[in-house]
Design an enzyme around this catalytic site. Structure first.
Site, PDB file in Angstrom:
ATOM      1  N   TRP A 135      34.569  56.694  27.948  1.00 41.94           N
ATOM      2  CA  TRP A 135      33.237  56.763  28.566  1.00 41.94           C
ATOM      3  C   TRP A 135      33.280  56.175  29.974  1.00 41.94           C
ATOM      4  O   TRP A 135      32.602  56.676  30.877  1.00 41.94           O
ATOM      5  CB  TRP A 135      32.226  55.997  27.714  1.00 41.94           C
ATOM      6  N   HIS A 136      34.093  55.142  30.163  1.00 42.48           N
ATOM      7  CA  HIS A 136      34.134  54.486  31.466  1.00 42.48           C
ATOM      8  C   HIS A 136      34.747  55.363  32.546  1.00 42.48           C
ATOM      9  O   HIS A 136      34.453  55.173  33.728  1.00 42.48           O
ATOM     10  CB  HIS A 136      34.916  53.165  31.374  1.00 42.48           C
ATOM     11  N   GLY A 137      35.606  56.276  32.185  1.00 46.13           N
ATOM     12  CA  GLY A 137      36.205  57.101  33.217  1.00 46.13           C
ATOM     13  C   GLY A 137      37.160  58.123  32.656  1.00 46.13           C
ATOM     14  O   GLY A 137      37.747  57.926  31.578  1.00 46.13           O
TER      15      GLY A 137
END
Length: 477
Positions: free
Chosen positions: A324-326
């Site tokens: 989700w972060h990247g």
């Protein structure tokens, strides 16, 4: 329109002044258009995408409430989830999957395979508003929430500008009723909102931006080849940078919402005082960790299906949290590290382990033991940040390989002093907040004290803000 830029406050101040002169219905319409203007200022090309997904979910919610006589409510529910995650997947992960596919083929010796030359741009804030839309659809389907009857109300819940670009992720049960109900001006809450904005600016412009100078020098090679001291300086500086950066953004978002009469959930509760990684995720990015708990970890079975499945659920949740972060394998490894540590902690202390539960007081079985666990947890987090910060897995491994080299250079002392000067005040503030358990800093202080603190904050901002501008880290997510 960055939160620490003059143009944001040139937007915020007239919006707040005009907003409080309107009645409730007009307030919502006005804020909806102001929020769309705010988002369009970032990138007008993706405004239609957000409005479109908002409209689709608003209409589907009317068809899937438990009291609705629609025999296909489950199909509509699944369609909404698939649509939301498909939009997120295409815009955020298309490039990642194509590049990974090409890399796998190359590793197998297969080259010159034609692939699409499309490079998909990432819409601002898509991870955040998609998670809010999914939470709304799930809550309506499960009967936890009545579907919104007004598109303006639902549209404002999704797009309210303080949380739109980088959170905190707002729960429908918390924010939507605030949108639907009348709001009255409260001078105390308004002043608390102003102080939150000041503290957020201090965290971002003074702590994060100055620590970023050291982190960038360490990861960028300006401090020389990686060794033990460069790795420690780089990861410690980046830890305080990302904490000051995102907690500062969250405070500015919460303060901005407070000026408009809304309450946003607290997103950080002194995470660097955690004694375990389990506790860390109860205190760090709380709006994300609780979303993952309620909409992923628990639906997977949580901790109710035996030890093996519990570990599988923890690891799966943290892998997806990392992704989700990247859209990069470095973030997957970052999530995997936290998932593995959570599993190990659960194995060693099963009675104390639960993923992202409510923040609870830390164990008090001895000062030395408490601080030893806090230091260990902080260092585990810092080392995992090498993957969060590095552009590739190879560069992260190369950087961490420096831990086995011990050469000291005099320039490290200045870098260490800089990290200490700008991180220790925030650390002391966290100790104060931990002891006082206040939601708002100095909330019980007299007005004269709070005014003095606000003026002091302005002076500190003027004197010690970072000399090199750096955008908010979480804007990329």
């Amino acid at each position: 329109m960055l939160f620490d830029s003059p143009i944001y406050f040139a937007f915020l101040i007239p919006v707040v002044l005009a907003y409080w002169r309107l009645n409730h219905r007009a307030q919502n319409i006005f804020l909806l258009f102001a929020s769309y203007l705010f988002y369009g200022w970032w990138d007008w090309r993706f405004l239609a995408l957000m409005i479109g997904s908002t409209t689709v979910d608003f209409l589907i919610a009317q068809k899937i409430a438990p009291g609705c006589a629609n025999a296909r409510r489950k199909e509509w529910f699944i369609f909404s989830l698939v649509l939301n995650f498909a939009i997120l997947g295409v815009f955020k992960y298309f490039n990642f999957f194509i590049d990974s596919f090409v890399g796998i083929l190359g590793a197998l010796g297969i080259h010159h395979i034609p692939v699409p030359l499309i490079r998909v741009l990432l819409p601002p804030g898509i991870s955040f508003y998609t998670f809010q839309e999914v939470a709304y659809i799930v809550d309506v389907y499960k009967g936890r929430l009545e579907p919104a009857k007004s598109f303006v109300d639902y549209g404002l819940f999704i797009s309210l500008f303080p949380h739109l670009i980088a959170g905190p992720i707002q729960r429908p049960s918390h924010l939507l009723p605030q949108v639907q109900n009348d709001r009255t001006f409260d001078a105390d809450r308004f002043f608390d909102g102003m102080l939150l904005i000041f503290t957020g600016l201090l965290r971002k412009c003074v702590v994060a931006d100055n620590c970023a100078l050291v982190a960038n020098a360490a990861f960028g090679g300006q401090l020389g080849a990686p060794n033990l001291w460069v790795v420690l300086l780089g990861t410690y500086a980046f830890a305080w940078q990302v904490y000051g950066d995102f907690s500062g953004y969250s405070d500015i978002a919460r303060g901005s919402a407070q000026l408009l009469g809304f309450h946003f959930m607290v997103n950080f509760r002194q995470p660097f005082l955690s004694q375990r990684i389990q506790e860390f995720w109860r205190r760090w990015h709380i709006s994300l960790s609780t979303w993952l708990r309620d909409y992923l970890y628990i639906p997977l079975g949580g901790s109710s299906l035996g030890n093996w499945r519990t570990r599988r659920n923890l690891l799966s949740t943290m892998l997806l949290a990392g992704l989700w972060h990247g859209a990069n394998w470095t973030f997957v490894v970052f999530g995997a590290i936290h998932g593995v540590v959570l599993c190990v902690e659960r194995l060693l202390s099963p009675s104390k382990a639960e993923f992202a539960g409510a923040a609870s007081p830390s164990d008090s079985n001895g000062f030395v033991a408490v601080w030893a666990r806090r230091i260990l947890t902080f260092n585990v987090f810092c080392l995992s940040l090498a993957f969060f910060r590095a552009p590739s897995l190879g560069s992260a491994v190369h950087f961490l390989g420096g831990l086995f080299h011990f050469a000291w250079q005099s320039q490290y002392l200045a870098a260490l002093a800089m990290v200490c000067i700008f991180s220790i005040p925030l650390f002391l503030m966290d100790l104060f907040l931990e002891a006082s358990n206040y939601e708002y800093p100095f909330a019980e202080a007299p007005y004269v004290v709070r005014i003095g603190l606000a003026l002091t904050a302005l002076v500190v901002l003027a004197l010690f803000s970072g000399t090199k501008f750096s955008t908010f880290i979480y804007f990329q997510f």
